[in-house]
Design an enzyme around this catalytic site. Sequence first.
Site, PDB file in Angstrom:
ATOM      1  N   ASP A 269       0.854  -1.187   0.000  1.00 32.46           N
ATOM      2  CA  ASP A 269       0.000   0.000   0.000  1.00 32.46           C
ATOM      3  C   ASP A 269       0.893   1.242   0.000  1.00 32.46           C
ATOM      4  O   ASP A 269       1.877   1.306   0.752  1.00 32.46           O
ATOM      5  CB  ASP A 269      -0.896  -0.013   1.251  1.00 32.46           C
ATOM      6  N   ASN A 277      -2.217  12.944  -3.628  1.00 32.64           N
ATOM      7  CA  ASN A 277      -3.234  13.412  -4.586  1.00 32.64           C
ATOM      8  C   ASN A 277      -3.650  14.852  -4.276  1.00 32.64           C
ATOM      9  O   ASN A 277      -3.748  15.681  -5.178  1.00 32.64           O
ATOM     10  CB  ASN A 277      -4.475  12.528  -4.497  1.00 32.64           C
ATOM     11  N   ASP A 286      -1.701   9.412 -10.532  1.00 34.62           N
ATOM     12  CA  ASP A 286      -1.764   8.279 -11.475  1.00 34.62           C
ATOM     13  C   ASP A 286      -0.368   7.883 -11.955  1.00 34.62           C
ATOM     14  O   ASP A 286      -0.052   6.696 -12.080  1.00 34.62           O
ATOM     15  CB  ASP A 286      -2.638   8.643 -12.684  1.00 34.62           C
ATOM     16  N   GLU A 313      -4.746   2.298  -4.331  1.00 32.34           N
ATOM     17  CA  GLU A 313      -3.278   2.381  -4.321  1.00 32.34           C
ATOM     18  C   GLU A 313      -2.691   1.167  -3.611  1.00 32.34           C
ATOM     19  O   GLU A 313      -1.645   1.236  -2.995  1.00 32.34           O
ATOM     20  CB  GLU A 313      -2.790   3.688  -3.672  1.00 32.34           C
TER      21      GLU A 313
HETATM   22  P1  GH3 Z   1      -2.020   5.244   4.231  1.00 27.70           P
HETATM   23  O1  GH3 Z   1      -0.570   5.624   4.337  1.00 27.70           O
HETATM   24  O2  GH3 Z   1      -2.590   4.919   5.576  1.00 27.70           O
HETATM   25  O3  GH3 Z   1      -2.234   4.152   3.270  1.00 27.70           O
HETATM   26  O4  GH3 Z   1      -2.764   6.511   3.738  1.00 27.70           O
HETATM   27  P2  GH3 Z   1      -3.378   6.781   2.311  1.00 27.70           P
HETATM   28  O5  GH3 Z   1      -3.649   8.199   2.190  1.00 27.70           O
HETATM   29  O6  GH3 Z   1      -2.475   6.204   1.281  1.00 27.70           O
HETATM   30  O7  GH3 Z   1      -4.683   5.894   2.333  1.00 27.70           O
HETATM   31  P3  GH3 Z   1      -6.186   6.254   2.059  1.00 27.70           P
HETATM   32  O8  GH3 Z   1      -6.901   4.944   1.975  1.00 27.70           O
HETATM   33  O9  GH3 Z   1      -6.677   7.237   3.054  1.00 27.70           O
HETATM   34  O10 GH3 Z   1      -6.193   6.949   0.642  1.00 27.70           O
HETATM   35  C1  GH3 Z   1      -6.028   6.256  -0.548  1.00 27.70           C
HETATM   36  C2  GH3 Z   1      -6.133   7.227  -1.668  1.00 27.70           C
HETATM   37  O11 GH3 Z   1      -5.816   6.650  -2.935  1.00 27.70           O
HETATM   38  C3  GH3 Z   1      -7.523   7.797  -1.811  1.00 27.70           C
HETATM   39  C4  GH3 Z   1      -7.788   7.825  -3.287  1.00 27.70           C
HETATM   40  O12 GH3 Z   1      -8.104   9.112  -3.732  1.00 27.70           O
HETATM   41  C5  GH3 Z   1      -6.463   7.419  -3.898  1.00 27.70           C
HETATM   42  N1  GH3 Z   1      -6.658   6.648  -5.107  1.00 27.70           N
HETATM   43  C6  GH3 Z   1      -7.279   5.455  -5.232  1.00 27.70           C
HETATM   44  N2  GH3 Z   1      -7.255   5.061  -6.519  1.00 27.70           N
HETATM   45  C7  GH3 Z   1      -6.620   6.018  -7.235  1.00 27.70           C
HETATM   46  C8  GH3 Z   1      -6.295   6.192  -8.617  1.00 27.70           C
HETATM   47  O13 GH3 Z   1      -6.569   5.358  -9.479  1.00 27.70           O
HETATM   48  N3  GH3 Z   1      -5.628   7.323  -8.972  1.00 27.70           N
HETATM   49  C9  GH3 Z   1      -5.281   8.264  -8.047  1.00 27.70           C
HETATM   50  N4  GH3 Z   1      -4.623   9.335  -8.453  1.00 27.70           N
HETATM   51  N5  GH3 Z   1      -5.610   8.140  -6.752  1.00 27.70           N
HETATM   52  C10 GH3 Z   1      -6.251   7.043  -6.328  1.00 27.70           C
HETATM   53 MG    MG Z   2      -2.200   4.139   1.245  1.00 27.30          MG
HETATM   54 MG    MG Z   3      -5.067   1.872   0.911  1.00 25.01          MG
END
Ligand code: GH3
Ligand code: MG
Ligand code: MG
Length: 549
Positions: A269, A277, A286, A313
């Site tokens: 992760d 983002n 991305d 992610e």
């Molecule tokens: P942690 O270190 O605890 O994992 O924190 P985090 O911020 O990485 O985890 P969280 O689950 O809060 O956020 C995941 C983010 O990933 C939220 C979402 O906007 C982003 N995300 C998910 N899929 C995609 C994608 O395909 N493209 C982009 N740019 N962002 C994405």
């Molecule tokens: Mg994360």
């Molecule tokens: Mg996650």
Amino acid sequence: MEVLKQVTHVFKFVIIMFLSVGLEKRIDAALFRQLIFNSPFPLIGSAIGSVLVAISLIGSNQNYLVMIWLCLVFATIAIRVWFVHRCQTQIESSGFDPQATYRYAMTIGLSGLAWGVGGFMIKDASPIGMVVTITAIQAMVMGAVLMLGAFIPAFLAFSLPAIFPMIFVLAFSGNMAELVLAIYSSIFLVLMIGIAKRFNQSQRNTWQLTFEKEDLLKSLTDAHDHLALLATSDGLTSLANRRRFDEVLEIEFARLHRSRAPLSLIMLDIDHFKSLNDTYGHVIGDQCLKKVAEVFQRYINRSPELAARYGGEEFAAILPETDYDGAIILAEKIRADVAGMNIPHRASSTASYLTVSMGVATIDCSQTKSPVDAVAIADRLLYKAKSEGRNRIASLNGIEACSERDAVISLIWKDAYACGEPTIDKEHRELFRLANILLENRIKSNVDQSQFDIALDALLTHLTKHFAHEESVLFSLGYEGASAHAERHKSLLESALKLRQQSIETGEGGLGELVEFIFSKVIVHHLLEMDREFFGIFTDSEVATSSNH
Ligand code: GH3
Ligand code: MG
Ligand code: MG
């Protein structure tokens, strides 16, 4: 020579005109191939026809001229046989060469010329000779429709030079009947050209349909493959998608359940990705996902391994038959490479660059309930890595955990088992140790039989020596139950050796019984219960000794 070169060029041009690009070229190739592989028939026809003509002309013409003509026809046949063989070899080794079609038509032209020379010989021929020659030439042209119609330049190269001299001789013989024959032969030639063209067209249409069908089938198969890929891969990173991950995990889990080889899973992760983002925008987000996916894929690419985008992610890897150490090394490389890319992440509280956390679990599928449970273990480890500070790996060796658990099923020596006589206690301890080795070998499925036999025989040898030594100590101390105890030893040893002998004779079957006998009868019943009966003599003698002091 120059004229010949010019004629060759014109001829080449005409043939190349026939060979258009694309589908037309494929049709030309197919027709030429058909022509080459059917060529024995016109060659046999030419040989038989020329011999018949020569026979019919002998006597009425100058015989040596007839023989020279026959040799000429056979010479052209020989050239054609040689060339056809060359073309066949070439087609099989390097495929269709448009230049070869032109050379082939040239060799056919030589054959046509040779037959044309035969047409001149009807001038002085007998009526029979004339009829046979005219019929043979017309038959050759008719045969050429079928045999060479697949390639019109070859058909024309043969029929025109073959029939024109005959028409010329008949037309200018001054004889009305022969003039009529000349007109008839001309009409015949035109008809044959027309039929050859139609035949050619129908063959081209057939091949066209065949190729169109082939192309359609291929494009359908390609489209199907493409759709299958789309259905199982992630559009952004091109890694396998979650669906594919679940499918492969199910299959590998079942396979490894049977083989009992280890299965390692990595759950990855990206740390603080939401804030990445928020800070840099989704487009940069991305791009980061793609870069992390590339690193992931770089290390996980051997079949049957699978690197997948698990969602958002998160990435997941299935590593069948990869042990704990291998999986940890791989995960550490991935972690270090992602960090090494130095992708700026000023909003991260872990580092100033992009980092990832991973959960790595190596499991024994036969000890894990389901693939879902296996993923849950890796997932829990991932969140452990997160809670311990991110940019790290949390791992679990489920295989080791199993062997630790197995090791719990073992005999543990307690001081209460000691009788007080140091050598006997030492031997009893050794018996525990050898029994544990035997038990371990019995439990582990991957231990080979010879190792188990060695452990068993070591235990039985030790038991025999120990019994003998114990008896001598008991007798020397004047223990009153020594004889009865020795009798029990004797019967236990006899039973154990009997079971051992049976196990050797009957194979694996008797071993379970023998192991059970050693544990329940020898160790538990005899060593821990019956031996207690003489414990008192050592305590007494100890008491006696201490009271002497
Ligand atoms: P942690 O270190 O605890 O994992 O924190 P985090 O911020 O990485 O985890 P969280 O689950 O809060 O956020 C995941 C983010 O990933 C939220 C979402 O906007 C982003 N995300 C998910 N899929 C995609 C994608 O395909 N493209 C982009 N740019 N962002 C994405
Ligand atoms: Mg994360
Ligand atoms: Mg996650």
